[in-house]
Design a protein around this motif. Structure first.
Motif, PDB file in Angstrom:
ATOM      1  N   MET A 159      -1.167   3.564  -1.718  1.00 49.95           N
ATOM      2  CA  MET A 159       0.276   3.800  -1.709  1.00 49.95           C
ATOM      3  C   MET A 159       0.836   3.723  -3.124  1.00 49.95           C
ATOM      4  O   MET A 159       1.719   4.499  -3.503  1.00 49.95           O
ATOM      5  N   MET A 160       0.336   2.778  -3.901  1.00 45.39           N
ATOM      6  CA  MET A 160       0.787   2.663  -5.287  1.00 45.39           C
ATOM      7  C   MET A 160       0.407   3.922  -6.056  1.00 45.39           C
ATOM      8  O   MET A 160       1.213   4.469  -6.822  1.00 45.39           O
ATOM      9  N   THR A 161      -0.817   4.406  -5.864  1.00 42.09           N
ATOM     10  CA  THR A 161      -1.262   5.629  -6.534  1.00 42.09           C
ATOM     11  C   THR A 161      -0.391   6.816  -6.131  1.00 42.09           C
ATOM     12  O   THR A 161      -0.036   7.656  -6.962  1.00 42.09           O
ATOM     13  N   ALA A 162      -0.032   6.866  -4.859  1.00 39.32           N
ATOM     14  CA  ALA A 162       0.759   7.987  -4.342  1.00 39.32           C
ATOM     15  C   ALA A 162       2.182   7.997  -4.869  1.00 39.32           C
ATOM     16  O   ALA A 162       2.899   8.994  -4.731  1.00 39.32           O
ATOM     17  N   SER A 163       2.611   6.907  -5.507  1.00 44.25           N
ATOM     18  CA  SER A 163       3.956   6.869  -6.077  1.00 44.25           C
ATOM     19  C   SER A 163       4.075   7.805  -7.274  1.00 44.25           C
ATOM     20  O   SER A 163       5.190   8.154  -7.687  1.00 44.25           O
ATOM     21  N   ARG A 164       2.924   8.181  -7.852  1.00 45.74           N
ATOM     22  CA  ARG A 164       2.877   9.071  -9.013  1.00 45.74           C
ATOM     23  C   ARG A 164       3.648   8.490 -10.210  1.00 45.74           C
ATOM     24  O   ARG A 164       4.236   9.225 -10.990  1.00 45.74           O
ATOM     25  N   ASN A 165       3.636   7.178 -10.314  1.00 47.00           N
ATOM     26  CA  ASN A 165       4.366   6.527 -11.403  1.00 47.00           C
ATOM     27  C   ASN A 165       3.410   5.602 -12.144  1.00 47.00           C
ATOM     28  O   ASN A 165       3.144   4.485 -11.687  1.00 47.00           O
ATOM     29  N   ALA A 166       2.900   6.058 -13.265  1.00 47.89           N
ATOM     30  CA  ALA A 166       1.890   5.302 -14.007  1.00 47.89           C
ATOM     31  C   ALA A 166       2.431   3.980 -14.536  1.00 47.89           C
ATOM     32  O   ALA A 166       1.721   2.974 -14.560  1.00 47.89           O
ATOM     33  N   ILE A 167       3.682   3.967 -14.983  1.00 47.37           N
ATOM     34  CA  ILE A 167       4.269   2.737 -15.513  1.00 47.37           C
ATOM     35  C   ILE A 167       4.407   1.701 -14.404  1.00 47.37           C
ATOM     36  O   ILE A 167       4.090   0.521 -14.581  1.00 47.37           O
ATOM     37  N   LEU A 168       4.864   2.132 -13.245  1.00 45.87           N
ATOM     38  CA  LEU A 168       4.981   1.238 -12.094  1.00 45.87           C
ATOM     39  C   LEU A 168       3.623   0.644 -11.746  1.00 45.87           C
ATOM     40  O   LEU A 168       3.494  -0.567 -11.530  1.00 45.87           O
ATOM     41  N   SER A 169       2.600   1.482 -11.695  1.00 49.16           N
ATOM     42  CA  SER A 169       1.253   1.024 -11.358  1.00 49.16           C
ATOM     43  C   SER A 169       0.728   0.031 -12.387  1.00 49.16           C
ATOM     44  O   SER A 169       0.073  -0.960 -12.034  1.00 49.16           O
ATOM     45  N   HIS A 170       1.011   0.280 -13.658  1.00 48.27           N
ATOM     46  CA  HIS A 170       0.535  -0.607 -14.722  1.00 48.27           C
ATOM     47  C   HIS A 170       1.191  -1.981 -14.623  1.00 48.27           C
ATOM     48  O   HIS A 170       0.522  -3.017 -14.727  1.00 48.27           O
ATOM     49  N   ILE A 171       2.488  -2.006 -14.418  1.00 46.92           N
ATOM     50  CA  ILE A 171       3.199  -3.281 -14.295  1.00 46.92           C
ATOM     51  C   ILE A 171       2.697  -4.038 -13.064  1.00 46.92           C
ATOM     52  O   ILE A 171       2.465  -5.247 -13.105  1.00 46.92           O
ATOM     53  N   TYR A 172       2.528  -3.326 -11.962  1.00 41.29           N
ATOM     54  CA  TYR A 172       2.054  -3.925 -10.717  1.00 41.29           C
ATOM     55  C   TYR A 172       0.683  -4.563 -10.906  1.00 41.29           C
ATOM     56  O   TYR A 172       0.441  -5.692 -10.479  1.00 41.29           O
TER      57      TYR A 172
END
Length: 230
Positions: free
Chosen positions: A145-158
């Motif tokens: 689900m995190m990958t599907a957000s298509r938001n690299a910055i969000l994924s990195h912070i998470y």
């Protein structure tokens, strides 16, 4: 014959950084559990190094808050206070809720199908009481689900925030009721994801993560902290 640094592919020039990175991974993956003592002899043997670079790595990880130095007794993996856990879970809940919302806009049918495969395997593991498989599939769903957000910055912070509690989050002991409730929430997640219902999925995801506070605290918080914070 004893193994040396070169046997493990560690260039002496970069030995210092490499040992820090390897130890950090052991901590973040949960192999070195909260409040467990750092066994220097075991780690020097495992990495094929002397105690000097290991102790330098320990000092660095202590400054990062991942290890606690014990006077004349080495070091141990740091615990967290109840307040720190509550704050961290709130941030993670917000990140996952945002990821779920974004995923509803960007996820492909193929990705949903892959998540459903993981979901079905997770349910099967739950029914037969296989906790290891259940939590492995559970984590795969959240990561997808995190990958599907298509938001690299969000994924990195998470990834950076959730690292310290990741293993406990997916492997803590739950009562039968808590486990069944989590499963029902996951079933609802799949329904909402299929419908691309961003608002409801985001709300559900936030509540789902918040529900883990108590069980994570049981792993990370010192008993005295729990009493004081109650």
């Amino acid at each position: 014959m004893a193994k040396t640094e070169s046997d493990f592919g560690i260039n002496r020039r970069y030995l210092h950084d490499e040992v820090v990175e390897r130890m950090r991974e052991l901590i973040l993956s949960g192999e070195l559990e909260p409040r467990s003592r750092v066994n220097e002899g075991e780690l020097t043997e495992r990495f094929g190094i002397s105690r000097t670079p290991l102790r330098e790595a320990i000092k660095i990880l202590a400054t990062e808050g991942l290890l606690e130095l014990l006077p004349n007794r080495g070091a141990r993996v740091a615990s967290l206070t109840l307040a720190e856990i509550e704050e961290m879970i709130e941030v993670i809940a917000g990140l996952e809720a945002t990821a779920a919302e974004l995923a509803c806009h960007f996820i492909s049918d193929k990705e949903i199908a892959a998540i459903e495969v993981e979901h079905d395997a997770m349910i099967a593991a739950w029914r037969c009481g296989d906790r290891d498989q259940y939590f492995a599939r559970n984590r795969a769903i959240h990561d997808a689900m995190m990958t599907a957000s298509r938001n690299a910055i969000l994924s990195h912070i998470y990834s950076g925030l959730s690292g310290r509690i990741q293993r406990s989050r997916y492997a803590v002991h739950q009562t039968a009721e808590q486990w069944a409730s989590a499963v029902e929430e996951h079933k609802r997640m799949i329904v909402l994801l299929r419908a691309r219902n961003a608002a409801e999925l985001s709300t559900l995801m936030r509540a789902h993560i918040r529900a883990k506070k108590a069980v994570i605290a049981a792993t990370f918080v010192e008993p005295a902290d729990t009493v004081t914070s109650a």
